[in-house]
Enzyme design. Structure first.
Site, mmCIF file in Angstrom:
data_model
loop_
_atom_site.group_PDB
_atom_site.id
_atom_site.type_symbol
_atom_site.label_atom_id
_atom_site.label_comp_id
_atom_site.label_asym_id
_atom_site.label_seq_id
_atom_site.Cartn_x
_atom_site.Cartn_y
_atom_site.Cartn_z
ATOM 1 N N TYR A 159 0.853 -1.140 -0.154
ATOM 2 C CA TYR A 159 0.034 -0.175 0.022
ATOM 3 C C TYR A 159 0.996 1.127 0.047
ATOM 4 O O TYR A 159 0.350 2.242 -0.447
ATOM 5 C CB TYR A 159 -0.858 0.043 1.334
ATOM 6 C CG TYR A 159 -2.000 -0.770 1.075
ATOM 7 C CD1 TYR A 159 -2.109 -2.040 0.619
ATOM 8 C CD2 TYR A 159 -3.537 -0.194 1.357
ATOM 9 C CE1 TYR A 159 -3.196 -2.862 0.478
ATOM 10 C CE2 TYR A 159 -4.534 -1.025 1.206
ATOM 11 C CZ TYR A 159 -4.571 -2.212 0.853
ATOM 12 O OH TYR A 159 -5.655 -3.142 0.689
ATOM 13 N N LYS A 209 3.071 -15.798 2.425
ATOM 14 C CA LYS A 209 3.526 -16.596 1.150
ATOM 15 C C LYS A 209 5.003 -16.649 0.912
ATOM 16 O O LYS A 209 5.677 -16.660 -0.081
ATOM 17 C CB LYS A 209 3.004 -15.657 -0.154
ATOM 18 C CG LYS A 209 2.907 -16.310 -1.409
ATOM 19 C CD LYS A 209 1.636 -17.500 -1.326
ATOM 20 C CE LYS A 209 1.808 -18.257 -2.971
ATOM 21 N NZ LYS A 209 0.983 -19.316 -2.889
ATOM 22 N N ASP A 241 -2.727 -18.710 0.795
ATOM 23 C CA ASP A 241 -3.875 -19.254 -0.253
ATOM 24 C C ASP A 241 -4.645 -20.482 0.533
ATOM 25 O O ASP A 241 -5.764 -20.399 0.538
ATOM 26 C CB ASP A 241 -3.275 -19.660 -1.498
ATOM 27 C CG ASP A 241 -1.953 -20.753 -1.398
ATOM 28 O OD1 ASP A 241 -1.368 -20.750 -0.138
ATOM 29 O OD2 ASP A 241 -1.415 -20.895 -2.354
ATOM 30 N N ASP A 265 -6.304 -7.286 4.243
ATOM 31 C CA ASP A 265 -7.197 -6.698 3.738
ATOM 32 C C ASP A 265 -8.196 -7.909 3.133
ATOM 33 O O ASP A 265 -9.372 -7.791 3.232
ATOM 34 C CB ASP A 265 -6.826 -5.690 2.601
ATOM 35 C CG ASP A 265 -7.798 -4.955 1.987
ATOM 36 O OD1 ASP A 265 -8.923 -4.875 2.682
ATOM 37 O OD2 ASP A 265 -7.776 -4.778 0.820
ATOM 38 N N ASP A 269 -12.051 -9.383 4.714
ATOM 39 C CA ASP A 269 -13.214 -9.361 4.374
ATOM 40 C C ASP A 269 -13.756 -11.062 4.190
ATOM 41 O O ASP A 269 -15.078 -11.058 4.556
ATOM 42 C CB ASP A 269 -13.150 -8.684 2.847
ATOM 43 C CG ASP A 269 -13.451 -7.217 2.950
ATOM 44 O OD1 ASP A 269 -13.094 -6.641 3.927
ATOM 45 O OD2 ASP A 269 -14.022 -6.726 1.872
HETATM 46 C C1 IPM Z 1 -10.239 -1.550 4.412
HETATM 47 C C2 IPM Z 1 -10.568 -0.779 2.940
HETATM 48 C C3 IPM Z 1 -9.244 -0.090 2.817
HETATM 49 C C4 IPM Z 1 -8.085 -0.747 2.574
HETATM 50 C C5 IPM Z 1 -9.589 0.725 1.373
HETATM 51 C C6 IPM Z 1 -10.788 1.329 1.227
HETATM 52 C C7 IPM Z 1 -8.231 1.442 0.640
HETATM 53 O O1 IPM Z 1 -10.622 -2.020 2.123
HETATM 54 O O2 IPM Z 1 -9.933 -0.799 5.413
HETATM 55 O O3 IPM Z 1 -9.875 -2.741 4.240
HETATM 56 O O4 IPM Z 1 -7.708 -1.720 1.456
HETATM 57 O O5 IPM Z 1 -7.363 -0.739 3.481
HETATM 58 MG MG MG Z 2 -10.889 -3.950 3.045
#
Ligand code: IPM
Ligand code: MG
Length: 396
Positions: A159, A209, A241, A265, A269
């Site tokens: 990032y 990884k 993975d 990230d 999710d």
């Molecule tokens: C999160 C979001 C952010 C990230 C985006 C919006 C930049 O997906 O906080 O997980 O990837 O960090």
């Molecule tokens: Mg995210």
């Protein structure tokens, strides 16, 4: 909320002594203002029950700040945030500002905050109330015992690595991103994860990884070195993975997970899906800055700005309310109040309250037959406030 902006202009001394804590809210876009307002009410209720007061200030960030000021977050607003014990954020972004090629984008506000306060440790707990097993895509028997704590490194890696960009070469366009990790960055996030593991199940999975990436091999070495200081914690290394697969099959295998920025990230999710709705889940981003009662942090729900349901009393406020509980615990030093808020959320769900995201498409009548009540953001919050204020609502 002009009153909050006015008080922001007052010198700090004029406020000290009046309030025990100062929280700067960043409602942002879409449902952000809905859910932040809900969490404020719950935290104020916790304050009145446990005997502390919070001064609330508000700043703009994200798409609304781009519209009003031309930038995702203004330096003068960051200076207001500097004076806080903690920040509570709703969500930023929306289709209106979605052009990834634009030079000004809502998520720049997130990066500005993460960088300014060196918020390197992103904690994303995933727990699932048994009453909500039905809302999850996984079979209930796979959800029993799921209690995950994802620890994502938030200020390093892909990032922020340079070089990053696109160029035109004689053979065509080419783009590059860079994935750097310094051992100190790995060490400090590993320490956060080991400390958490020590207080929980004493199991830590470090995800990488290492069969491909040099940064992952360094990650593995440094995490192992830190592990020598935590002989009571069982450390295992897993590849990203196969961990993605494990999360979607037998998530209860995992407890505390520590991983680098991009893997975290994606995996967070994925883990969030287990809870049935992103609307349920909180997060904390912590750094090196200390407050009087703990660690300065940025707290926000996992979910996005959901502009289609903004301002319609439809958003699930629980992710933000539970983020508020994390704030009480980590930044404001009120563990008892945090437990009471968490217990109040569980009690409201147990009593049958369901926001639309948890209803699986059922309407109010169908839910009623199942003994459940379809509630809006405000009604869900009313119930949780009521539980917090009642002595039965949890700790204390
Ligand atoms: C999160 C979001 C952010 C990230 C985006 C919006 C930049 O997906 O906080 O997980 O990837 O960090
Ligand atoms: Mg995210």
């Amino acid at each position: 909320m002009s009153s909050t902006t006015e008080s922001a202009a007052l010198p700090l001394q004029q406020r000290s002594g009046t309030f025990d804590h100062r929280v700067v809210t960043i409602p942002g876009d879409g449902v952000g203002p809905d859910v932040v307002a809900a969490a404020r009410r719950v935290l104020d209720a916790a304050g009145s029950r446990f005997g502390f007061t919070i001064e609330w200030l508000e700043i703009a960030a994200g798409g609304c700040a781009i519209d009003a000021h031309g930038v995702a977050i203004r330096e003068e607003d960051l200076q207001i945030a500097d004076t806080a014990d903690a920040l509570l954020l709703g969500a930023v972004g929306g289709p209106k500002w979605d052009n990834p090629n634009a030079s000004v984008r809502p998520e720049q506000a997130l990066f500005a905050l993460r960088t300014r306060y060196e918020l390197f440790a992103n904690l994303r707990p995933v727990t699932i109330l048994p009453e909500l097993y039905d809302a999850s895509p996984l079979k209930p028997e796979r959800l029993v015992g799921v209690d995950l704590m994802m620890v994502r490194e938030l200020t390093g890696g892909l990032y922020f690595g340079k070089p990053s960009g696109e160029e035109v070469t004689p053979t065509g366009r080419q783009a590059v991103d860079t994935l750097p990790y310094h051992e100190d960055e790995i060490r400090r996030i590993a320490v956060v994860a080991f400390e958490l593991a020590r207080k929980r199940s004493k199991r830590l999975a470090s995800i990488d990884k290492a069969n491909v990436l040099a940064t992952s091999r360094l990650w593995r070495k440094v995490v192992t070195e830190v592990g020598a200081e935590y002989p009571d914690v069982k450390l295992e290394h897993r590849l990203v993975d196969s961990t993605a697969m494990l999360l979607a099959t037998w998530p209860a295998t995992l407890d505390v997970i520590v991983t680098e920025n991009l893997f975290g990230d994606i995996l967070s999710d994925e883990a969030a899906v287990l809870a049935g709705s992103l609307g349920m889940l909180p997060s904390a981003s912590l750094g090196t800055k200390r407050t009087t009662h703990g660690t300065f942090g940025l707290y926000e729900p996992i979910h996005g700005s959901a502009p289609d349901i903004a301002g319609k009393n439809l958003a699930n406020p629980i992710g933000t309310i539970l983020s508020g509980a994390m704030m009480l615990r980590e930044s404001l030093g009120h563990v008892d109040a945090a437990l009471a808020v968490e217990a109040a959320v569980a009690a409201a769900v147990r009593a049958g309250a369901r926001t639309a995201d948890l209803a699986g498409g059922a309407d109010a009548a169908a839910l009623k037959l199942a003994g459940l009540t379809l509630v809006g953001t405000r009604e869900a919050t009313d119930l949780i406030v009521e539980q917090v204020l009642s002595a039965k609502g949890g700790a204390a």
